[in-house]
Design a protein around this motif. Sequence first.
Motif, mmCIF file in Angstrom:
data_model
loop_
_atom_site.group_PDB
_atom_site.id
_atom_site.type_symbol
_atom_site.label_atom_id
_atom_site.label_comp_id
_atom_site.label_asym_id
_atom_site.label_seq_id
_atom_site.Cartn_x
_atom_site.Cartn_y
_atom_site.Cartn_z
ATOM 1 N N ARG A 128 0.853 -1.357 0.005
ATOM 2 C CA ARG A 128 0.247 -0.062 -0.142
ATOM 3 C C ARG A 128 0.788 1.301 -0.233
ATOM 4 N NH1 ARG A 128 -5.786 -0.765 1.585
ATOM 5 N NH2 ARG A 128 -5.847 -2.843 1.838
ATOM 6 N N ARG A 130 1.434 6.525 -6.756
ATOM 7 C CA ARG A 130 0.406 7.440 -7.130
ATOM 8 C C ARG A 130 0.978 8.950 -7.153
ATOM 9 N NH1 ARG A 130 -2.755 3.640 -4.609
ATOM 10 N NH2 ARG A 130 -2.558 4.638 -2.423
ATOM 11 N N GLU A 159 -1.491 4.994 -13.654
ATOM 12 C CA GLU A 159 -2.976 4.989 -13.217
ATOM 13 C C GLU A 159 -3.374 3.732 -13.710
ATOM 14 O OE1 GLU A 159 -4.205 8.545 -15.497
ATOM 15 O OE2 GLU A 159 -3.468 9.734 -13.640
ATOM 16 N N TYR A 160 -3.232 3.228 -15.012
ATOM 17 C CA TYR A 160 -3.533 1.961 -15.417
ATOM 18 C C TYR A 160 -3.333 0.670 -14.416
ATOM 19 C CZ TYR A 160 -4.687 -2.213 -18.088
ATOM 20 O OH TYR A 160 -4.962 -3.602 -18.430
ATOM 21 N N GLY A 201 -2.581 0.828 -11.253
ATOM 22 C CA GLY A 201 -3.134 1.265 -9.999
ATOM 23 C C GLY A 201 -4.786 0.889 -10.007
ATOM 24 N N GLU A 202 -5.368 1.074 -10.954
ATOM 25 C CA GLU A 202 -6.835 0.570 -11.146
ATOM 26 C C GLU A 202 -6.860 -0.899 -10.979
ATOM 27 O OE1 GLU A 202 -8.203 2.433 -14.583
ATOM 28 O OE2 GLU A 202 -8.002 4.566 -13.937
ATOM 29 N N GLU A 203 -5.873 -1.561 -11.777
ATOM 30 C CA GLU A 203 -6.092 -3.179 -11.831
ATOM 31 C C GLU A 203 -5.971 -3.684 -10.409
ATOM 32 O OE1 GLU A 203 -6.973 -4.993 -14.437
ATOM 33 O OE2 GLU A 203 -7.311 -3.316 -15.291
#
Length: 88
Positions: A59, A66, A83-84, A86-88
Motif C-alpha cells: 500500500r 500515485r 494509473e492503469y 493502480g486501477e487494476e
Amino acid sequence: MPSTHALLHAPDGLVEGELPLDRGSHEGLVKAVLGWNSGAGSPASDCEQIAPQLTGAARAVAGDVRRAAALLPVEHPARVLAEYVGEE
C-alpha cells in the motif's frame, strides 16, 4: 538494543505517505517468502505476521507511485501506465 525499524500495517491507509518505508526489511521478507520450499509449508502464525507486513508495504509503495504519477503531465506514458496499473 532497540529496533530502528518500524513495520507499517495500516489497512485503512491512514498513515500513507507519512512514514518512510523501510524497503530493506520488506525486500528481505519478500526474498525469504519467495524462497520457501513449497513442500516444507510454513506455520500459520508466520503467515499471519507476514501478510499484514507485506500488505502495508504494498500500500505504501502504491501510494508513492500515485503521488509521483500525479506530478507528471496528464498524457505522459508513465502516468497513464501508473494509473492503469493502480486501477487494476
